[in-house]
Scaffold this motif. Structure first.
Motif, short mmCIF file in Angstrom:
data_model
loop_
_atom_site.label_atom_id
_atom_site.label_comp_id
_atom_site.label_asym_id
_atom_site.label_seq_id
_atom_site.Cartn_x
_atom_site.Cartn_y
_atom_site.Cartn_z
N LEU A 166 62.71 22.40 79.15
CA LEU A 166 63.62 21.92 80.36
C LEU A 166 63.41 22.87 81.57
O LEU A 166 63.19 22.70 82.54
CB LEU A 166 64.90 21.89 79.99
CG LEU A 166 65.29 20.73 78.97
CD1 LEU A 166 66.92 20.73 78.60
CD2 LEU A 166 65.00 19.25 79.50
N THR A 167 63.38 24.44 81.33
CA THR A 167 63.02 25.24 82.06
C THR A 167 61.72 25.31 82.75
O THR A 167 61.47 25.41 83.80
CB THR A 167 63.48 26.89 81.92
OG1 THR A 167 62.38 27.11 80.57
CG2 THR A 167 64.81 26.85 81.09
N SER A 220 60.04 22.43 83.21
CA SER A 220 59.86 21.39 83.79
C SER A 220 60.75 21.27 85.01
O SER A 220 60.74 20.60 86.12
CB SER A 220 60.19 19.96 82.97
OG SER A 220 61.56 19.99 82.67
N GLU A 279 64.07 20.98 84.94
CA GLU A 279 65.24 20.33 84.65
C GLU A 279 66.56 20.99 84.36
O GLU A 279 67.46 20.69 84.65
CB GLU A 279 65.05 19.29 83.53
CG GLU A 279 63.96 18.37 83.93
CD GLU A 279 63.85 17.40 82.66
OE1 GLU A 279 64.64 16.56 82.11
OE2 GLU A 279 62.66 17.62 81.88
N MET A 280 66.25 22.64 84.09
CA MET A 280 67.26 23.36 83.79
C MET A 280 66.90 24.70 84.60
O MET A 280 65.66 25.02 84.33
CB MET A 280 67.59 23.59 82.43
CG MET A 280 68.75 24.49 82.04
SD MET A 280 69.07 24.99 80.21
CE MET A 280 69.90 23.84 79.94
N SER A 281 67.80 25.28 85.32
CA SER A 281 67.35 26.60 85.80
C SER A 281 67.31 27.56 84.71
O SER A 281 67.89 27.60 83.64
CB SER A 281 68.34 26.87 86.97
OG SER A 281 69.62 27.23 86.28
#
Length: 233
Positions: free
Chosen positions: A52-53, A55, A57-59
């Motif tokens: 997610l980081t 991509s 999507e999550m910082s």
């Protein structure tokens, strides 16, 4: 000729050292938690959301909060996002003061004396990883263009595309490539799927997450790793 590809975090240096220093400075009142076990939990949580980081999507800030808040929760403690942020700031500062594991210095010197090509492959943000690499003073063993970072490559371990990309850029073949790292998921599974050999540094006694996948070799200490390297190469 064989080529050696080292992971960075918890491979070239001991990631527990900056973690422990940051913990002592920020959470000194928590005296009944195993710092090693907390560290392992925090890595488990960061691994869960790493994709997610990558991509976006999550910082990274949210990931750092998530891994520490949830790791502490597993030990029955509740920490705030401010406390997680304070820990991350200290942890980051300490990561730029890391030093090579002594046996790893011996290994790099040995491989250099044998003329064996050495590379670093690591996941993470470019600037952050390169600052850690600078603190390790690796220039005597490998040039800067022998470093492959996921955020610069466009793929991350354990994706086969990452390993294929590195083979292409280094003019190496999968059959002559050795991945050495601590992460079973990123380094060992990734190497297995790409057709590389691997050495798993399992000095924190982690369990294999996929039973049918085995590293080519497994060591439980850096001393064992140094002995194995001198036997293999």
């Amino acid at each position: 000729m064989k080529s050696i590809f080292f992971d960075l975090d918890d491979t070239l240096y001991d990631q527990l050292q900056p973690f422990q220093e940051a913990y002592t400075r920020v959470f000194s009142t928590f005296t009944d938690i195993s710092i090693l076990e907390l560290f392992k939990k925090s890595r488990e949580y960061s691994d869960k959301v790493f994709a997610l980081t990558e991509s976006g999507e999550m910082s990274l800030e949210k990931m750092h909060q998530y891994r520490m808040i949830n790791a502490f929760k597993d030990f029955g403690y509740s920490i705030t996002t401010d406390e997680a942020d304070a820990f991350q700031k200290e942890y980051k500062d300490q990561q730029y003061k890391v030093t090579l594991v002594p046996e790893m210095k011996n290994i790099l010197q040995y491989l250099s004396s044998k003329g064996i090509p050495v590379y670093v492959t690591t996941n993470g943000p470019s600037a952050h990883q390169r600052l850690k690499l600078e603190s390790l003073n690796l220039s005597q063993w490998l040039p800067k263009n022998n470093i492959y970072i996921s955020s610069e490559v466009g793929y991350a371990k354990p994706h086969k595309d990452f390993f294929d990309y590195v083979n292409g850029k280094t003019n190496t073949s999968c059959s002559d490539s050795y991945m050495i790292g601590d992460s079973f998921e990123n380094d060992i599974i990734g190497a297995h799927n790409a057709g590389w050999d691997s050495i798993w540094i399992n000095n924190k006694n982690k369990a294999r997450t996929i039973e049918h996948i085995h590293p080519t070799h497994e060591t439980n200490s850096y001393q064992q790793l140094e002995e194995l390297i001198k036997l293999l190469f």
